[in-house]
Design an enzyme around this catalytic site. Structure first.
Site, PDB file in Angstrom:
ATOM      1  N   TYR A 263      33.373 -25.495 -31.364  1.00 48.42           N
ATOM      2  CA  TYR A 263      32.645 -26.309 -32.343  1.00 48.42           C
ATOM      3  C   TYR A 263      31.978 -27.545 -31.726  1.00 48.42           C
ATOM      4  CZ  TYR A 263      34.766 -23.669 -36.152  1.00 48.42           C
ATOM      5  OH  TYR A 263      35.123 -22.664 -37.004  1.00 48.42           O
ATOM      6  N   GLU A 317      34.377 -17.876 -33.607  1.00 45.48           N
ATOM      7  CA  GLU A 317      33.966 -18.935 -34.541  1.00 45.48           C
ATOM      8  C   GLU A 317      33.036 -19.904 -33.834  1.00 45.48           C
ATOM      9  OE1 GLU A 317      37.100 -21.145 -36.546  1.00 45.48           O
ATOM     10  OE2 GLU A 317      38.279 -19.318 -36.779  1.00 45.48           O
ATOM     11  N   TRP A 355      31.053 -19.414 -38.189  1.00 46.41           N
ATOM     12  CA  TRP A 355      32.053 -19.883 -39.148  1.00 46.41           C
ATOM     13  C   TRP A 355      31.321 -20.754 -40.137  1.00 46.41           C
ATOM     14  CZ3 TRP A 355      37.015 -18.809 -40.340  1.00 46.41           C
ATOM     15  CH2 TRP A 355      37.582 -19.604 -41.354  1.00 46.41           C
ATOM     16  N   GLU A 362      38.626 -26.304 -46.585  1.00 45.48           N
ATOM     17  CA  GLU A 362      38.778 -26.796 -45.217  1.00 45.48           C
ATOM     18  C   GLU A 362      40.134 -27.528 -45.054  1.00 45.48           C
ATOM     19  OE1 GLU A 362      37.424 -26.117 -42.495  1.00 45.48           O
ATOM     20  OE2 GLU A 362      37.964 -27.802 -41.221  1.00 45.48           O
TER      21      GLU A 362
HETATM   22  C1  BGC Z   1      39.635 -22.804 -37.933  1.00 44.86           C
HETATM   23  C2  BGC Z   1      39.092 -22.661 -39.340  1.00 44.86           C
HETATM   24  C3  BGC Z   1      38.461 -23.965 -39.775  1.00 44.86           C
HETATM   25  C4  BGC Z   1      37.352 -24.306 -38.816  1.00 44.86           C
HETATM   26  C5  BGC Z   1      36.593 -25.575 -39.166  1.00 44.86           C
HETATM   27  C6  BGC Z   1      38.705 -23.527 -36.986  1.00 44.86           C
HETATM   28  O1  BGC Z   1      39.381 -24.226 -36.014  1.00 44.86           O
HETATM   29  O2  BGC Z   1      40.001 -21.546 -37.416  1.00 44.86           O
HETATM   30  O3  BGC Z   1      40.129 -22.263 -40.185  1.00 44.86           O
HETATM   31  O4  BGC Z   1      37.997 -23.924 -41.077  1.00 44.86           O
HETATM   32  O5  BGC Z   1      37.914 -24.502 -37.547  1.00 44.86           O
HETATM   33  O6  BGC Z   1      37.425 -26.672 -39.099  1.00 44.86           O
END
Ligand code: BGC
Length: 403
Positions: A263, A317, A355, A362
């Site tokens: 992320y 993700e 994702w 959340e």
């Molecule tokens: C998780 C998700 C979460 C996403 C955004 C990931 O680390 O697997 O469940 O919603 O991050 O925070």
């Protein structure tokens, strides 16, 4: 320049059961929300009932695969009992995915546990591993002819960090000693689970690929007077949070592919050996709605570091929560561009999952932050495809990107 993705590339979106299904009342998370007076997941996106519609929308966006999780507390709502209704439900869910041409990637544990499991000591007690394995075997037996990709655990270190070190997720423990016990038990459960799944698939012709989804961040020392110590914490987080478990399981030959959740970048400050996040407004990176430092180049750097494992990689993700649609689009384009560049450098990437398909629950932050390709109006459960999702749909359709 245009970059063409491999023809078998998996283009998908991901969700988890607790965050989307709704009414998962037998979980530790539900109990926690009630006890803490937090925002409740409640009906979430009502995906348990609306899954067919959601998969139809996913298909309309040209996705060819889909990542979801199975809710252990639904399959085993009470101690040592399986719910036939839940098993039938998940079997139907997987059938519908196939009918729509969406290849399933199935997660068995995405942060939540049955309350009866927690009442017996949960992941702190090594004797409880057997309960998880019994659940795993039942589900894998049920779905073995229909599922090639299994993720046994989603982000175990995030689960342990938030639940057993920071104490902001259930069970709300703050103890490094207890966290270590949980880590040992989860690693053990993974290794046993891996062998069990392989054994189950030995008798059939369906191929199987097993992994755990690993959250990785680019860690950097927080600037300022303590920079040297902060950098030490960042170094340790990179070594242990990012890489330790992957290196360990890879040595045990228990990873068939790497499942990466990426992320953002994290600035770290020194706070004991474990360190802590340093949330500054002064960092160069753009921040998303959650204040995360957006850093697409870091995605590329991590992918290149993963090359040494010589394993195929699936991005299970990648995504963001924004209020402006153009910011989602920018995030998506930038990350796909860096993904494509990593492919050009010879990194074996097999798929990419945004994702999330839907805006959803959340965790401790409730419903405020929206990660979905599809907006959910929680009062009516009406879905609306967001404009940036069409950009993603185009990439999925053409299987190429301009960089
Ligand atoms: C998780 C998700 C979460 C996403 C955004 C990931 O680390 O697997 O469940 O919603 O991050 O925070």
């Amino acid at each position: 320049m245009q970059i063409q993705f491999p023809s078998s590339f998996l283009w998908g979106a991901a969700i988890s059961s607790y965050q989307c299904e709704g009414r998962n009342f037998n979980t530790d998370w539900h109990r926690w929300e009630k006890a803490k007076g937090l925002d409740r997941a409640g009906w979430a996106c009502d995906h348990y009932r609306l899954f067919e519609k959601d998969f139809y929308l996913a298909k309309s966006l040209n996705l060819n695969s889909f990542r979801l999780s199975i809710e252990w507390a639904r399959v085993c709502p009470v101690f040592v009992e399986f719910s036939q209704e839940a098993l039938d439900h998940y079997s139907e869910v997987i059938d519908v995915l196939h009918q729509k041409g969406l290849k399933p990637v199935v997660t068995l544990h995405h942060f939540t546990n049955p309350t009866w499991f927690i009442d017996r000591g949960g992941w702190l007690n090594s004797k409880n591993i057997d309960y998880f394995i019994a659940y795993l075997k039942r589900v894998v037996e049920l779905l073995k002819e229909k599922v090639e990709y299994w993720i046994i655990f989603n982000e175990p270190l995030v689960y342990i960090y938030n639940g057993f070190i920071r104490g902001i997720w259930p069970p709300g423990v703050k103890s490094v000693k207890e966290a270590k016990k949980v880590l040992d038990n989860i690693v053990q459960a993974y290794l046993i689970g891996y062998e069990e799944i392989k054994r189950i698939y030995e008798t059939i012709s369906m191929p199987v690929q097993i992994s755990l989804a690993k959250h990785m961040r680019v860690f950097s020392g927080c600037p300022g007077s303590n920079f040297a110590l902060n950098s030490l914490s960042a170094f340790l987080r990179n070594k242990y949070f990012n890489f330790w478990i992957v290196e360990y399981l890879n040595k045990k030959r228990s990873l068939d592919f790497l499942a990466l959740n990426y992320y953002c970048k994290e600035y770290t400050r020194f706070k004991g050996l474990i360190g802590a996040e340093c949330r500054h407004t002064k960092h160069r990176e753009r921040k998303n709605d959650l204040g995360w430092d957006i850093h697409p180049k870091g995605f590329y750097n991590i992918l290149l570091k993963l090359k040494k494992f010589n394993l195929p990689i699936i991005i299970t993700e990648n995504g963001t929560a924004e209020t402006k649609d153009s910011l989602y689009e920018d995030y998506l384009r930038q990350h796909l561009k860096h993904l494509a560049k990593a492919i050009l450098k010879g990194v074996d990437i097999k798929g990419y999952f945004w994702w999330s398909l839907l805006d959803n629950f959340e965790w401790d932050k409730g419903f405020k932050y929206r990660f979905g390709l599809i907006e959910v109006a929680y009062d009516s459960m009406v879905r609306r495809i967001k404009p940036f999702a069409y950009v993603y749909a185009q990439v999925c359709k053409e299987n190429k990107i301009e960089v």
